[in-house]
Write a protein that holds these residues in place. Sequence first.
Motif, mmCIF file in Angstrom:
data_model
loop_
_atom_site.group_PDB
_atom_site.id
_atom_site.type_symbol
_atom_site.label_atom_id
_atom_site.label_comp_id
_atom_site.label_asym_id
_atom_site.label_seq_id
_atom_site.Cartn_x
_atom_site.Cartn_y
_atom_site.Cartn_z
ATOM 1 N N LEU A 21 1.015 -1.140 0.174
ATOM 2 C CA LEU A 21 -0.144 0.077 -0.102
ATOM 3 C C LEU A 21 0.917 1.251 0.014
ATOM 4 N N VAL A 22 0.445 2.232 -0.805
ATOM 5 C CA VAL A 22 1.190 3.384 -0.606
ATOM 6 C C VAL A 22 0.061 4.740 -0.384
ATOM 7 N N GLY A 23 0.598 5.572 0.814
ATOM 8 C CA GLY A 23 -0.385 6.357 1.208
ATOM 9 C C GLY A 23 -0.024 7.401 2.234
ATOM 10 N N PRO A 24 -0.662 8.447 2.605
ATOM 11 C CA PRO A 24 0.148 9.585 3.328
ATOM 12 C C PRO A 24 0.344 8.799 4.740
ATOM 13 N N GLY A 25 1.686 9.481 5.258
ATOM 14 C CA GLY A 25 1.963 9.158 6.654
ATOM 15 C C GLY A 25 1.248 9.965 7.744
ATOM 16 N N TRP A 26 1.881 10.024 9.091
ATOM 17 C CA TRP A 26 1.247 10.676 10.286
ATOM 18 C C TRP A 26 1.839 12.148 10.208
ATOM 19 N N ARG A 27 2.859 12.436 9.443
ATOM 20 C CA ARG A 27 3.436 13.716 9.767
ATOM 21 C C ARG A 27 2.432 14.824 9.084
ATOM 22 N N PHE A 28 1.706 14.513 7.968
ATOM 23 C CA PHE A 28 0.714 15.385 7.514
ATOM 24 C C PHE A 28 -0.672 14.586 7.727
ATOM 25 N N THR A 29 -1.072 14.496 9.098
ATOM 26 C CA THR A 29 -2.168 13.536 9.310
ATOM 27 C C THR A 29 -3.325 13.968 8.600
ATOM 28 N N SER A 30 -4.264 13.006 7.985
ATOM 29 C CA SER A 30 -5.343 13.240 7.318
ATOM 30 C C SER A 30 -6.309 12.152 7.416
ATOM 31 N N GLY A 31 -7.476 12.232 7.118
ATOM 32 C CA GLY A 31 -8.545 10.921 6.986
ATOM 33 C C GLY A 31 -7.827 9.659 6.228
ATOM 34 N N ILE A 32 -7.105 10.000 4.998
ATOM 35 C CA ILE A 32 -6.491 8.897 4.334
ATOM 36 C C ILE A 32 -5.547 8.630 5.114
ATOM 37 N N SER A 33 -4.540 8.986 6.002
ATOM 38 C CA SER A 33 -3.636 8.465 6.816
ATOM 39 C C SER A 33 -4.163 7.276 7.629
ATOM 40 N N TYR A 34 -5.342 7.415 8.448
ATOM 41 C CA TYR A 34 -6.145 6.460 9.115
ATOM 42 C C TYR A 34 -6.579 5.418 8.197
ATOM 43 N N TYR A 35 -7.336 5.951 6.995
ATOM 44 C CA TYR A 35 -7.579 4.954 6.004
ATOM 45 C C TYR A 35 -6.571 3.780 5.480
ATOM 46 N N THR A 36 -5.381 4.363 5.333
ATOM 47 C CA THR A 36 -4.253 3.720 4.687
ATOM 48 C C THR A 36 -3.952 2.619 5.976
ATOM 49 N N CYS A 37 -3.785 3.026 7.083
ATOM 50 C CA CYS A 37 -3.573 2.259 8.256
ATOM 51 C C CYS A 37 -4.480 1.065 8.633
ATOM 52 N N VAL A 83 3.701 -5.777 9.897
ATOM 53 C CA VAL A 83 3.594 -4.841 8.674
ATOM 54 C C VAL A 83 4.903 -3.962 8.467
ATOM 55 N N PRO A 84 5.743 -4.324 7.693
ATOM 56 C CA PRO A 84 6.832 -3.533 7.235
ATOM 57 C C PRO A 84 6.226 -2.276 6.672
ATOM 58 N N VAL A 85 6.967 -1.169 7.279
ATOM 59 C CA VAL A 85 6.538 0.103 6.642
ATOM 60 C C VAL A 85 7.811 0.968 6.468
ATOM 61 N N CYS A 86 7.909 1.635 5.021
ATOM 62 C CA CYS A 86 8.805 2.350 4.835
ATOM 63 C C CYS A 86 8.422 4.067 5.136
ATOM 64 N N ASP A 87 8.833 4.543 5.810
ATOM 65 C CA ASP A 87 8.417 5.897 6.081
ATOM 66 C C ASP A 87 9.526 7.052 6.128
ATOM 67 N N GLY A 88 9.571 7.828 4.888
ATOM 68 C CA GLY A 88 8.807 7.558 3.774
ATOM 69 C C GLY A 88 9.569 8.340 2.694
ATOM 70 N N VAL A 89 8.588 8.967 1.781
ATOM 71 C CA VAL A 89 9.029 9.445 0.611
ATOM 72 C C VAL A 89 8.729 11.024 0.783
ATOM 73 N N ASN A 90 9.750 11.858 0.601
ATOM 74 C CA ASN A 90 9.500 13.458 0.594
ATOM 75 C C ASN A 90 9.258 13.793 -0.650
ATOM 76 N N TRP A 91 8.580 14.964 -0.823
ATOM 77 C CA TRP A 91 8.121 15.585 -2.164
ATOM 78 C C TRP A 91 9.508 16.073 -2.980
ATOM 79 N N TRP A 92 10.491 16.302 -2.372
ATOM 80 C CA TRP A 92 11.881 16.557 -3.304
ATOM 81 C C TRP A 92 12.694 15.351 -3.614
#
Length: 414
Positions: A21-37, A83-92
Amino acid sequence: MAVTDDGRLRDGPAARRAVCLVGPGWRFTSGISYYTCRLAGALADHHHEVSVILMRQLLPRRLYPGRERVGQPRARATYRAGVPVCDGVNWWWGRSLAKALSFLRSRRPEVLVLQWWTATVLHTYLVLALTGRLLGARVVVELHELQDSGEGRVPLVRWYGRRGLGLLLRLAQGCVVHSAADRAELVAEYGSRAMRVTIAPHASFDQYRALTRQFPGHEDAISAVTQAPRDGTVNLLFFGTIRPYKGLESLLRVFNRLTPQEASGLWLTVVGETWEGCTEPARLIAASPHRDRISFVNDYVADEVVSAAFGHADIVVLPYRRSSSSGPLHVAMNWGLPVVVTRVGGLPEAAAGYRGSVFVAPGDDDELETGIRRAAEAIRAAMLDTSRCSNSRPVFPKTCTARFKQRQCEPQIP
């Protein structure tokens, strides 16, 4: 997993898969962060081999509407130890992208699922999707909305998001949406590129009821969202980011025009972080003739505050002007609360089987007021009928809060 002719998921046995799965992490927490988790946990429950790549730094912090709380702890949800987690990818990108690609190669998933909700992740998703295809993975794009409403207001960003999503869909073997309305919008916009579409209804957000302990530092917010008196007053709750499309102004206009006698039986609690310069709700609250009956928490609150707000509410009001899906709607239904909600996007479909729903037209203050009155009258009737349970504050007619939250009864609005 099996799919019906109309694109819906069908129950049945499914082969075990290696899924990333690829989705948002907890640094910019949003509803999709919860959804992905939560999705990672659900897939693990079905014995799939799950891994996760998180988008860590979505965009320059100064450009993010909730810049003041970036990196601050809000969510109490965590990924499972297995669950292995890669945290994570930065925009740059930099080394963060190299790390994510190495992680992807090491996991070699059969299915790569990309959570789509903002164009800020597009350039990264294109690289991940292409890499996934080269590794032999099937790429699936799960669309929470085609385009963020704030991004859609900027012509260049709107063009970038639409064209970029089209490219991403070309790399994908399929899409997941949450409603038939979303599916129709997707096919209308992208045509044959979106032919393989599955409808997977948004699952219930029950994580706020699973909190086992309180965390320090949020006592003031908890006190504010539980301020409504318990003397027969009906507590209306608006919850979620405060943005133009959320329609909070309509709710406040309705509340502000009530007579003092009408307002004396109600309380309004507003909890949400202001985005896109949407300051009109704050102005309407400050100028309200019933200001002393409004609690306003202008913040993206922590989970324990969410739990307190929904646990104290009697009715949730969501007067959206447009919407694909709504996390607050699913939280409200999980709590067993009556919901006054507009007929927009996928919301009627999401709440169609929920007998605590009152549907109203978007942007119609008179119909919104009628819907609120209808729900409030049902609550007051329930408060008078306490003969069937010891709880003196029942939520639905002839039910009580405790019984419903144990799922021994169903919500009903006459």
